[in-house]
Design a protein around this motif. Structure first.
Motif, short mmCIF file in Angstrom:
data_model
loop_
_atom_site.label_atom_id
_atom_site.label_comp_id
_atom_site.label_asym_id
_atom_site.label_seq_id
_atom_site.Cartn_x
_atom_site.Cartn_y
_atom_site.Cartn_z
N PRO A 27 0.82 -1.21 0.00
CA PRO A 27 0.00 0.00 0.00
C PRO A 27 0.85 1.27 0.00
O PRO A 27 0.36 2.35 -0.31
CB PRO A 27 -0.83 -0.13 1.28
N ASP A 28 2.15 1.11 0.32
CA ASP A 28 3.07 2.25 0.31
C ASP A 28 3.63 2.52 -1.09
O ASP A 28 4.47 3.40 -1.26
CB ASP A 28 4.23 2.00 1.28
N GLY A 29 3.17 1.72 -2.09
CA GLY A 29 3.64 1.91 -3.47
C GLY A 29 4.91 1.14 -3.79
O GLY A 29 5.35 1.12 -4.92
N LYS A 30 5.52 0.50 -2.79
CA LYS A 30 6.74 -0.26 -3.02
C LYS A 30 6.40 -1.67 -3.47
O LYS A 30 5.33 -2.20 -3.16
CB LYS A 30 7.59 -0.34 -1.74
N SER A 31 7.33 -2.27 -4.21
CA SER A 31 7.18 -3.64 -4.68
C SER A 31 8.23 -4.52 -4.00
O SER A 31 9.37 -4.10 -3.81
CB SER A 31 7.34 -3.71 -6.20
N TYR A 32 7.82 -5.75 -3.65
CA TYR A 32 8.68 -6.66 -2.91
C TYR A 32 8.75 -7.99 -3.65
O TYR A 32 7.76 -8.72 -3.73
CB TYR A 32 8.13 -6.89 -1.49
N LEU A 33 9.94 -8.31 -4.19
CA LEU A 33 10.14 -9.56 -4.89
C LEU A 33 10.20 -10.71 -3.90
O LEU A 33 10.87 -10.61 -2.86
CB LEU A 33 11.44 -9.52 -5.72
N ASN A 34 9.51 -11.79 -4.20
CA ASN A 34 9.51 -12.99 -3.36
C ASN A 34 9.82 -14.20 -4.23
O ASN A 34 9.27 -14.33 -5.33
CB ASN A 34 8.12 -13.21 -2.73
N GLU A 35 10.67 -15.08 -3.73
CA GLU A 35 10.97 -16.33 -4.42
C GLU A 35 10.87 -17.45 -3.41
O GLU A 35 11.44 -17.38 -2.32
CB GLU A 35 12.37 -16.29 -5.04
N SER A 36 10.11 -18.48 -3.79
CA SER A 36 9.87 -19.63 -2.91
C SER A 36 9.82 -20.88 -3.75
O SER A 36 9.78 -20.82 -4.99
CB SER A 36 8.53 -19.47 -2.18
N PHE A 37 9.77 -22.02 -3.07
CA PHE A 37 9.45 -23.27 -3.75
C PHE A 37 8.58 -24.11 -2.84
O PHE A 37 8.58 -23.95 -1.62
CB PHE A 37 10.70 -24.02 -4.23
N PHE A 38 7.78 -24.96 -3.48
CA PHE A 38 6.87 -25.83 -2.73
C PHE A 38 7.63 -27.08 -2.32
O PHE A 38 7.94 -27.92 -3.15
CB PHE A 38 5.64 -26.17 -3.59
N LYS A 39 7.95 -27.16 -1.05
CA LYS A 39 8.76 -28.27 -0.52
C LYS A 39 7.93 -29.54 -0.35
O LYS A 39 8.42 -30.64 -0.60
CB LYS A 39 9.37 -27.85 0.81
N GLU A 40 6.68 -29.38 0.06
CA GLU A 40 5.81 -30.55 0.27
C GLU A 40 4.36 -30.14 0.03
O GLU A 40 3.93 -29.09 0.48
CB GLU A 40 5.97 -31.06 1.71
N LEU A 41 3.64 -30.98 -0.71
CA LEU A 41 2.22 -30.75 -0.96
C LEU A 41 1.47 -32.06 -0.72
O LEU A 41 1.71 -33.05 -1.41
CB LEU A 41 1.99 -30.29 -2.41
N VAL A 42 0.59 -32.04 0.27
CA VAL A 42 -0.27 -33.20 0.55
C VAL A 42 -1.70 -32.69 0.37
O VAL A 42 -2.18 -31.90 1.20
CB VAL A 42 -0.05 -33.73 1.99
#
Length: 147
Positions: A61-76
């Motif tokens: 909401p402050d107009g800034k952008s935040y890059l995020n990188e993740s991976f799905f370690k486990e999916l049940v």
């Protein structure tokens, strides 16, 4: 101790484990509710498979952008989602879904690399995880009513 590195919340949601799991599995639905109040998301990569990548930008909401990188370690399916957040602050997010009479007991647990990071995130982010769950409920309610 792991407790010092952990941020945890839980809540009973009035939805089935299948519905909640589906809110993570659908890129469009996930993008609509992920993050604290006032944030929006642009997904660049979304591979909802074990080992799959999830790269996105959160727009604050402050107009800034935040890059995020993740991976799905486990999916049940309909039970458990484990996401490894692969950029600072690094953490493992585990979502546990347990069926209950009233819906689903959702446990949301972030484990950070060290206690200092966990406490810094807690100070900075405050109620962000609660807001995230509130937005999940709103998105599922909207989907259930076909709006």
């Amino acid at each position: 101790m792991i407790e010092e590195r952990t941020l945890r919340t839980s809540r009973i949601l009035p939805f089935s484990p299948k519905e909640i799991y589906g809110a993570f599995a659908s890129a469009d639905l996930l993008a609509s509710w992920w993050g604290p109040e006032g944030f929006s998301n642009t997904f660049e990569i979304f591979e909802f498979t074990t080992g799959g990548r999830w790269k996105f930008v959160m727009h604050g909401p402050d107009g800034k952008s935040y890059l995020n990188e993740s991976f799905f370690k486990e999916l049940v399916p309909d039970s458990r989602i484990v996401i490894h957040h692969d950029c600072p602050p690094n953490f493992r997010l585990t979502i546990e879904l347990t069926p209950e009479k009233e819906g689903t007991d959702l446990i949301w647990e972030q484990v950070f690399e060290d206690a200092e990071t966990a406490q810094a995130v807690k100070q900075r982010a405050g109620t962000a995880n609660e807001q995230n769950i509130d937005r999940l409920i709103a998105a599922l309610s909207k989907a259930a009513h076909g709006a």
